[in-house]
Design an enzyme around this catalytic site. Sequence first.
Site, PDB file in Angstrom:
ATOM      1  N   ASP A  19      -4.203  -2.438  -3.498  1.00 26.61           N
ATOM      2  CA  ASP A  19      -5.502  -1.765  -3.623  1.00 26.61           C
ATOM      3  C   ASP A  19      -5.444  -0.677  -4.694  1.00 26.61           C
ATOM      4  O   ASP A  19      -6.349   0.132  -4.818  1.00 26.61           O
ATOM      5  CB  ASP A  19      -5.991  -1.221  -2.277  1.00 26.61           C
ATOM      6  CG  ASP A  19      -5.081  -0.157  -1.684  1.00 26.61           C
ATOM      7  OD1 ASP A  19      -4.128   0.302  -2.363  1.00 26.61           O
ATOM      8  OD2 ASP A  19      -5.315   0.221  -0.521  1.00 26.61           O
ATOM      9  N   ASP A  37       0.841  -1.188   0.000  1.00 29.05           N
ATOM     10  CA  ASP A  37       0.000   0.000   0.000  1.00 29.05           C
ATOM     11  C   ASP A  37       0.878   1.240   0.000  1.00 29.05           C
ATOM     12  O   ASP A  37       2.033   1.202   0.437  1.00 29.05           O
ATOM     13  CB  ASP A  37      -0.945   0.028   1.204  1.00 29.05           C
ATOM     14  CG  ASP A  37      -2.167   0.924   0.978  1.00 29.05           C
ATOM     15  OD1 ASP A  37      -2.401   1.348  -0.174  1.00 29.05           O
ATOM     16  OD2 ASP A  37      -2.872   1.211   1.953  1.00 29.05           O
ATOM     17  N   GLY A  38       0.317   2.325  -0.492  1.00 27.22           N
ATOM     18  CA  GLY A  38       0.970   3.617  -0.477  1.00 27.22           C
ATOM     19  C   GLY A  38       0.050   4.627   0.177  1.00 27.22           C
ATOM     20  O   GLY A  38      -1.170   4.445   0.201  1.00 27.22           O
ATOM     21  N   ASP A  83      -1.309  -0.449   4.948  1.00 30.77           N
ATOM     22  CA  ASP A  83      -1.732   0.955   5.029  1.00 30.77           C
ATOM     23  C   ASP A  83      -1.164   1.613   6.285  1.00 30.77           C
ATOM     24  O   ASP A  83      -0.689   2.750   6.232  1.00 30.77           O
ATOM     25  CB  ASP A  83      -3.253   1.042   5.009  1.00 30.77           C
ATOM     26  CG  ASP A  83      -3.750   2.473   5.101  1.00 30.77           C
ATOM     27  OD1 ASP A  83      -3.453   3.266   4.176  1.00 30.77           O
ATOM     28  OD2 ASP A  83      -4.413   2.811   6.094  1.00 30.77           O
ATOM     29  N   GLU A 101       2.497   3.791  -4.126  1.00 27.02           N
ATOM     30  CA  GLU A 101       1.947   2.462  -4.446  1.00 27.02           C
ATOM     31  C   GLU A 101       2.972   1.653  -5.234  1.00 27.02           C
ATOM     32  O   GLU A 101       3.185   0.463  -4.961  1.00 27.02           O
ATOM     33  CB  GLU A 101       0.654   2.596  -5.255  1.00 27.02           C
ATOM     34  CG  GLU A 101      -0.494   3.279  -4.542  1.00 27.02           C
ATOM     35  CD  GLU A 101      -1.237   2.407  -3.541  1.00 27.02           C
ATOM     36  OE1 GLU A 101      -0.912   1.209  -3.408  1.00 27.02           O
ATOM     37  OE2 GLU A 101      -2.150   2.938  -2.889  1.00 27.02           O
ATOM     38  N   HIS A 103      -9.245  -0.271   2.479  1.00 24.52           N
ATOM     39  CA  HIS A 103     -10.040   0.170   3.638  1.00 24.52           C
ATOM     40  C   HIS A 103     -11.349  -0.614   3.750  1.00 24.52           C
ATOM     41  O   HIS A 103     -12.388  -0.063   4.065  1.00 24.52           O
ATOM     42  CB  HIS A 103     -10.298   1.682   3.567  1.00 24.52           C
ATOM     43  CG  HIS A 103      -9.050   2.451   3.333  1.00 24.52           C
ATOM     44  ND1 HIS A 103      -8.102   2.650   4.314  1.00 24.52           N
ATOM     45  CD2 HIS A 103      -8.567   3.058   2.220  1.00 24.52           C
ATOM     46  CE1 HIS A 103      -7.098   3.351   3.803  1.00 24.52           C
ATOM     47  NE2 HIS A 103      -7.348   3.606   2.551  1.00 24.52           N
TER      48      HIS A 103
END
Length: 155
Positions: A78, A18-19, A142, A56, A132
């Site tokens: 994501d 994740d970023g 995250d 990301e 999320h």
Amino acid sequence: MADAPPPPALTAVEIFTDGACKGNPGPGGWGAIVRAGAREKELSGGEPLTTNNRMEMLAAIRALQALKRPCAIILYTDSIYLRDGITKWIHGWRKNGWKTADRKPVKNAELWQELLDAATPHTIDWQWVKGHAGHPENERADQLACAAAALFQRR
């Protein structure tokens, strides 16, 4: 003449990335979890001025670069930008000299090239997960990304 022994099976690895970016552009961070069997490693980093898409991408790049030998990977992200960029768009960009269909320079071309280099030794299944949405490893990635981004925020 005897047949050569079969090549060793590739190690199965799961990567969750994740970023995060506080402002876009702004201070950003990336996080990754690399899991092979019972072994798990968390990675993270960030930059003072960046974009979410760059973070990301860096999460995937750094996770792949952490592997010591070719692996069979399922990489969860994501980011549709990351997944579609590496599985669909990159082939045309390379063919067109790192230009888009309308002849504009590809954004983040140096990172796409670095990602391609990092991915090449491996067999990778790029999987999208909704961010999320309670996916435990995506939520942890995250948290790692947000914590890394926070290190670059002005106090």
